[in-house]
Scaffold this active site. Structure first.
Site, PDB file in Angstrom:
ATOM      1  N   GLU A   9       1.028  -1.108   0.108  1.00 55.81           N
ATOM      2  CA  GLU A   9      -0.219   0.021  -0.711  1.00 55.81           C
ATOM      3  C   GLU A   9       1.120   1.808  -0.069  1.00 55.81           C
ATOM      4  O   GLU A   9       0.605   2.194  -0.356  1.00 55.81           O
ATOM      5  CB  GLU A   9      -0.636  -0.382   1.101  1.00 55.81           C
ATOM      6  CG  GLU A   9      -1.871   0.283   1.351  1.00 55.81           C
ATOM      7  CD  GLU A   9      -3.323  -0.086   2.125  1.00 55.81           C
ATOM      8  OE1 GLU A   9      -3.781  -1.078   2.178  1.00 55.81           O
ATOM      9  OE2 GLU A   9      -3.898   0.987   2.745  1.00 55.81           O
ATOM     10  N   ASP A  10       2.147   1.415   0.807  1.00 55.64           N
ATOM     11  CA  ASP A  10       2.584   2.694   1.022  1.00 55.64           C
ATOM     12  C   ASP A  10       4.294   2.468   0.249  1.00 55.64           C
ATOM     13  O   ASP A  10       4.688   3.953   0.190  1.00 55.64           O
ATOM     14  CB  ASP A  10       2.905   3.043   2.516  1.00 55.64           C
ATOM     15  CG  ASP A  10       1.171   2.793   3.783  1.00 55.64           C
ATOM     16  OD1 ASP A  10       0.579   3.701   2.354  1.00 55.64           O
ATOM     17  OD2 ASP A  10       1.814   2.806   4.738  1.00 55.64           O
TER      18      ASP A  10
END
Ligand code: MN
Length: 726
Positions: free
Chosen positions: A73-74
């Site tokens: 996600e990051d």
């Protein structure tokens, strides 16, 4: 960080340490230069989550996945594939399971609401596939809630609300009482700070008052149990603040009426000792009537087991006692996660059982739902909201959302029980189908025969989304009968237009081939497909006529070979059809051309318009150009289609669709399946995630076009479709 490594080594051995070190280095790289809202290095978050799960006793893959849980996600360029290559499939799938859809797919076209439900759908399905996903997700959320103070107020509210609506109920559903309580109290404090403080003060003052009474009761109790040879550990357990608040809200009760504000927890060695201790305790203290609950004989659906009873202390203060074994205690605190602590224990089967139950509900809801919104609604309302417990006559416990009816119960047991419900008995007495179920009701469903089916007004009675979906599905499928009927009529009409009799054409030797080609199991499937527009009647008819022609030719040839007499003269159809398939009444000699403004099809109502020097131009009767010529009625001429008109006619249609990558694919697929090739397609994106698609293709008749439009309309991605003039 070092502590994590040490504990990991202690638990999984030195040989496995490299795996954790790799994951740590990988996560560190992925989150390099990222900070938490507290300005701490981001890596502290996944390390905290992994440490928590390690402490809880989770397995190696889960701990490693927890360390990596935010990398897709990051992190830049971290994919599930990369994680699989580095850490294996199990870890990669766990990380993928807790990763939001929108981040991995980078779709930007959906609205916020849609985005949320798409993400939740993905999460619920991932949990159903591997329950460890929920454990990681909850540990993740717990750490985020514990550090929520660093976020801006708007974000605090949003996160706390989501926690209370989705994650605390999920923790409860999987029996993880400890996480649930902490999530609820943290959310409560952010969402309703005043009520939180008020309740906390109230609980605090009450507890101080009760602790003295309870301490002496606990001392007496321990002594009596030891005398009877029952070894027990006793502890006072304060109820968590949010549940006190809810209890007071729900029953409109004062704090004095919340008897389990503090409970005495008695932990013994065996199930037998639970009941033994209960006997000893009931002999010494007066139990309050109607307050004894045996969750050992009848565990809650989230696997909670214990005996509960409420006693009256000598000075008149009621207090609750909970009796359980150590294993039941771990289960109450850690729920499904306790499965990994008790790998060798007895609880494995129950855990898997309950997991299958949840899995079945999730998959069923996914199957029934028209879209992700309906699916997540159904999970949130039917399985994560407030519920009542009811029992089947066999004593099996079901949890249903508050407000459920016997119909909801019937559909929860089995779809077919639901459909065939005729009457319901609750606690032995007949009730109406809209009776609202209460906890501990014993519900019995009386069903009709195979032919019995739901009624449409049930849709207004049932509470659960899943029952609603099932009823709707039934009516959709019941439409099959109508479709079969309609399909048969359409095929008959098509045959009639060709001057054929369907009875002659519908011989097994002709239609077997057609069924096989279209993958129909029986004639009814063929009719049904024609009826709902899955296949054009003309297409089927031509194939049948083709087979018929070949067969009669063969017959004729064999007759000629076997008999010397002259063959019966085949009737020659007399047709005076105009070359374009138009019959002109009055003046059959005129030249005919089709207008390009409205592209009439055989089957459309048409009119002819006499043009100067160019014969008759053919328009649809509803063509707006023709309507504007109304005053020159003298130049209108009465025409109609010849019965057997065939040929390729170009039409244009406009589709309003959901702007999804798949929309055009699905539309094209449907057209290809009907042997339609599109000659021109033009898409225009609209605001709010819509797209308008104009396309042109050739068809043989208005009837065929109607079928295609019907088919398109049935696609989920299509919002509207209609014919347009070009
Ligand atoms: Mn996280």
């Amino acid at each position: 960080m070092n502590e994590l490594l040490l504990k990991f080594e202690f638990r999984f051995g030195e040989a496995n340490l490299a795996l954790l070190e790799n994951a740590l280095a990988f996560a560190d790289r992925a989150h390099a230069n990222q900070l938490r809202e507290s300005d701490a290095p981001y890596i502290e978050h996944p390390v905290a989550v992994a440490a928590y799960l390690l402490e809880m006793g989770l397995d190696m893959a889960t701990v490693v996945a927890a360390l990596l849980h935010d990398t897709i996600e990051d992190g830049d360029d971290v994919t599930t594939e990369l994680l699989e290559k580095e850490f294996g499939r199990e870890v990669a799938l766990l990380v993928d399971g807790v990763t939001k859809l929108t981040k991995s797919g980078k779709q930007t076209y959906i609205t916020k609401k849609q985005e949320q439900s798409e993400n939740l759908r993905k999460l619920f399905l991932a949990i159903a596939a591997d329950v460890r996903v929920v454990i990681i997700k909850l540990a993740d959320r717990l750490h985020n809630m514990r550090t929520l103070a660093f976020c801006a107020p708007a974000k605090q509210t949003r996160i706390a609300k989501e926690t209370l609506e989705v994650y605390a109920p999920l923790a409860h559903r999987f029996g993880m009482g400890a996480i649930r309580s902490e999530l609820e109290d943290l959310s409560f404090a952010y969402l309703m700070p005043e009520e939180f403080e008020k309740t906390r003060a109230l609980v605090g003052s009450q507890q101080a008052e009760r602790v003295e009474a309870l301490n002496s009761a606990m001392r007496d109790m321990e002594e009596m149990l030891t005398e009877q040879g029952i070894e027990a550990k006793l502890a006072g357990r304060p109820k968590h603040i949010y549940s006190v608040y809810r209890k007071m809200q729900r029953s409109n009760a004062g704090i004095n009426e919340v008897y389990d504000l503090i409970a005495i927890r008695v932990i013994v060695d065996s199930v037998n000792d639970c009941y033994g201790a209960l006997g000893v305790i009931h002999a010494a203290w007066k139990p309050l009537p109607g307050r004894f609950k045996d969750y050992i004989a009848m565990p809650k659906p989230n696997m909670y087991r214990s005996l509960h009873t409420t006693l009256m202390s000598p000075d008149g203060i009621p207090f609750e006692v909970q009796l359980r074994t150590q294993e039941m205690h771990e289960m109450a605190e850690y729920g499904i996660a306790a499965h990994w602590m008790y790998k060798e224990g007895r609880s494995v089967e129950t855990v898997l059982d309950k997991k299958t139950h949840w899995l079945r509900q999730v998959l069923e809801a996914n199957e029934m739902a028209e879209n992700s919104r309906e699916f997540t609604d159904s999970i949130l309302k039917d399985f994560l909201g407030e519920y009542v417990f009811v029992l089947s006559p066999q004593g099996e416990i079901f949890d249903l959302p508050v407000g459920s009816t016997p119909l909801d119960f019937a559909y929860r047991i089995h779809t077919n029980i639901g459909h065939r419900t005729q009457h319901a008995r609750v606690n032995g007495a007949m009730v109406r189908l809209d009776y609202i179920l209460k906890t501990n009701d014993v519900v019995e469903i009386l069903t009709g025969g195979e032919k019995a089916g739901p009624s449409r007004d049930w849709l207004n009675i049932v509470k659960t989304q899943s029952a609603k979906s099932k009823i709707r599905q039934w009516f959709k499928r019941a439409g099959r009968e109508e479709n079969i009927q309609k399909g048969r009529e359409m095929l008959e009409a098509a045959a009639k237009r060709q001057g054929q009799s369907l009875a002659v054409l519908l011989k097994p030797e002709y239609y077997q081939d057609v069924l096989k080609r279209h993958n129909f199991a029986a004639l009814d499937d063929m009719y049904s497909a024609i009826g709902f527009g899955g296949v054009a009647s003309g297409q089927i008819l031509h194939k049948l006529m083709d087979m018929h022609r070949k067969a009669t030719k063969l017959e004729e040839m064999s007759r000629r070979l076997t008999s010397s007499g002259p063959a019966a003269a085949a009737p020659v159809p007399k047709s005076r059809v105009h070359p374009h398939g138009i019959v002109i009444h009055g003046d059959p000699g005129m030249a005919v051309r089709f207008s390009h403004c409205c592209n009439p099809l055989p089957g459309d109502a048409i009119v002819g318009y006499i043009t100067r020097g160019r014969g008759v131009s053919i328009h649809r009767a509803d063509c707006k150009n023709v309507r504007s010529l109304g005053q020159e009625a003298a130049r209108m001429i009465d025409i109609e289609w010849a019965a057997a008109t065939q040929g390729a006619f170009t039409v244009s249609v406009r589709v309003h669709a959901v702007d999804r990558v798949g929309s055009i694919m699905e539309i094209s697929k449907l057209l290809v399946n009907q042997n339609i090739s599109v000659s021109d397609m033009n898409c225009r994106a609209q605001p709010e995630g819509h797209v308008i698609i104009d396309m042109s293709f050739t068809v043989q008749s208005a009837e065929q076009l109607a079928l295609i439009l019907q088919g398109l309309k049935k696609l989920k991605v299509v919002m509207d479709v209609y014919r347009i003039d070009r």
